[in-house]
Design a protein around this motif. Sequence first.
Motif, mmCIF file in Angstrom:
data_model
loop_
_atom_site.group_PDB
_atom_site.id
_atom_site.type_symbol
_atom_site.label_atom_id
_atom_site.label_comp_id
_atom_site.label_asym_id
_atom_site.label_seq_id
_atom_site.Cartn_x
_atom_site.Cartn_y
_atom_site.Cartn_z
ATOM 1 N N ASP A 36 1.108 -0.774 0.145
ATOM 2 C CA ASP A 36 0.212 0.156 -0.105
ATOM 3 C C ASP A 36 0.662 1.154 -0.293
ATOM 4 O O ASP A 36 1.892 1.455 0.741
ATOM 5 C CB ASP A 36 -1.259 0.151 0.743
ATOM 6 N N VAL A 37 0.494 2.047 -0.786
ATOM 7 C CA VAL A 37 1.212 3.407 -0.963
ATOM 8 C C VAL A 37 1.487 4.075 0.348
ATOM 9 O O VAL A 37 2.522 5.251 0.909
ATOM 10 C CB VAL A 37 1.474 4.411 -2.078
ATOM 11 N N ASN A 38 0.103 4.191 0.781
ATOM 12 C CA ASN A 38 -0.257 4.874 2.047
ATOM 13 C C ASN A 38 0.502 4.155 3.503
ATOM 14 O O ASN A 38 0.531 4.709 4.664
ATOM 15 C CB ASN A 38 -1.601 4.394 2.713
ATOM 16 N N LYS A 39 1.676 3.163 3.529
ATOM 17 C CA LYS A 39 2.141 2.341 4.652
ATOM 18 C C LYS A 39 2.865 2.920 4.980
ATOM 19 O O LYS A 39 4.029 4.792 4.253
ATOM 20 C CB LYS A 39 2.781 0.697 4.252
ATOM 21 N N ALA A 40 3.871 3.282 6.483
ATOM 22 C CA ALA A 40 4.203 4.251 7.092
ATOM 23 C C ALA A 40 6.378 4.547 6.083
ATOM 24 O O ALA A 40 6.246 3.175 5.332
ATOM 25 C CB ALA A 40 4.686 3.490 8.379
ATOM 26 N N ALA B 230 6.844 15.302 -4.579
ATOM 27 C CA ALA B 230 7.184 14.237 -5.153
ATOM 28 C C ALA B 230 8.259 13.627 -4.975
ATOM 29 O O ALA B 230 7.878 12.418 -5.155
ATOM 30 C CB ALA B 230 7.824 15.322 -7.086
ATOM 31 N N TYR B 231 8.996 14.137 -4.658
ATOM 32 C CA TYR B 231 9.739 13.452 -4.012
ATOM 33 C C TYR B 231 9.434 12.467 -3.090
ATOM 34 O O TYR B 231 9.952 11.169 -2.542
ATOM 35 C CB TYR B 231 11.121 14.437 -3.010
ATOM 36 N N ILE B 232 9.133 13.291 -1.963
ATOM 37 C CA ILE B 232 8.377 11.753 -1.183
ATOM 38 C C ILE B 232 7.476 10.871 -1.810
ATOM 39 O O ILE B 232 7.794 9.457 -1.670
ATOM 40 C CB ILE B 232 7.689 12.195 -0.382
ATOM 41 N N VAL B 233 6.731 10.954 -2.613
ATOM 42 C CA VAL B 233 5.946 9.859 -3.845
ATOM 43 C C VAL B 233 6.556 8.761 -4.389
ATOM 44 O O VAL B 233 6.588 8.334 -4.363
ATOM 45 C CB VAL B 233 4.840 10.971 -4.367
ATOM 46 N N ALA B 234 7.699 9.612 -4.941
ATOM 47 C CA ALA B 234 8.936 8.814 -5.712
ATOM 48 C C ALA B 234 9.442 8.162 -4.500
ATOM 49 O O ALA B 234 10.060 7.201 -5.056
ATOM 50 C CB ALA B 234 9.768 10.004 -6.598
ATOM 51 N N ASP C 121 -0.149 -1.623 -9.397
ATOM 52 C CA ASP C 121 -1.486 -1.024 -8.810
ATOM 53 C C ASP C 121 -1.598 0.689 -7.528
ATOM 54 O O ASP C 121 -1.874 1.060 -7.276
ATOM 55 C CB ASP C 121 -1.908 -2.244 -7.568
ATOM 56 N N VAL C 122 -0.060 -0.720 -7.822
ATOM 57 C CA VAL C 122 1.453 0.337 -6.538
ATOM 58 C C VAL C 122 1.608 1.989 -6.906
ATOM 59 O O VAL C 122 1.316 2.967 -6.665
ATOM 60 C CB VAL C 122 2.602 -0.066 -6.190
ATOM 61 N N ILE C 123 1.630 1.530 -8.221
ATOM 62 C CA ILE C 123 1.738 2.836 -9.301
ATOM 63 C C ILE C 123 0.696 3.795 -9.585
ATOM 64 O O ILE C 123 0.379 5.157 -9.844
ATOM 65 C CB ILE C 123 1.779 2.572 -10.857
ATOM 66 N N GLY C 124 0.217 2.863 -9.892
ATOM 67 C CA GLY C 124 -1.466 3.633 -9.515
ATOM 68 C C GLY C 124 -1.925 4.686 -8.746
ATOM 69 O O GLY C 124 -2.130 5.589 -8.239
ATOM 70 N N GLN D 190 -2.498 9.324 -8.132
ATOM 71 C CA GLN D 190 -3.664 9.909 -7.832
ATOM 72 C C GLN D 190 -3.604 10.117 -6.458
ATOM 73 O O GLN D 190 -4.308 11.573 -6.329
ATOM 74 C CB GLN D 190 -4.913 8.198 -7.035
ATOM 75 N N MET D 191 -2.357 10.104 -5.706
ATOM 76 C CA MET D 191 -2.221 10.730 -4.606
ATOM 77 C C MET D 191 -1.061 12.114 -4.905
ATOM 78 O O MET D 191 -1.261 13.584 -4.793
ATOM 79 C CB MET D 191 -0.487 10.471 -4.101
ATOM 80 N N LEU D 192 -0.698 12.056 -6.799
ATOM 81 C CA LEU D 192 0.145 13.165 -6.800
ATOM 82 C C LEU D 192 -0.782 14.089 -7.169
ATOM 83 O O LEU D 192 -1.116 15.603 -7.891
ATOM 84 C CB LEU D 192 0.856 13.189 -8.287
#
Length: 93
Positions: free
Chosen positions: A3-7, A57-61, A80-83, A87-89
């Motif tokens: 999950d992209v939202n993980k710590a 952008a740096y954090i998401v990347a 799915d992770v890329i998607g 969406q977060m961006l």
Amino acid sequence: MEDVNKATEYDQDVKNRLKRVEGQVRGVLKMMDEGKECKDVVTQLSAARSAMDRSLAYIVAKNLETCIRDAEDQGHNADDVIGEAIQMLVKSR
């Protein structure tokens, strides 16, 4: 699937970026207190916003890179992770 939202662990570089943004915002407040011209205040606010956008952008990347590696290590497709990252961006704008 990861999950992209993980710590996430944040490195010193990203913290330094945000400290610079914090300094810019404090500078804008000082400019306002000193009655600086609107044009100058807006210019500094724009610079702070750009720095914040670059930090985001740096954090998401960095998070995306970690999540993709984890997904691949577990034999999952990273689409799915890329998607989620995209969406977060998009939502941040």
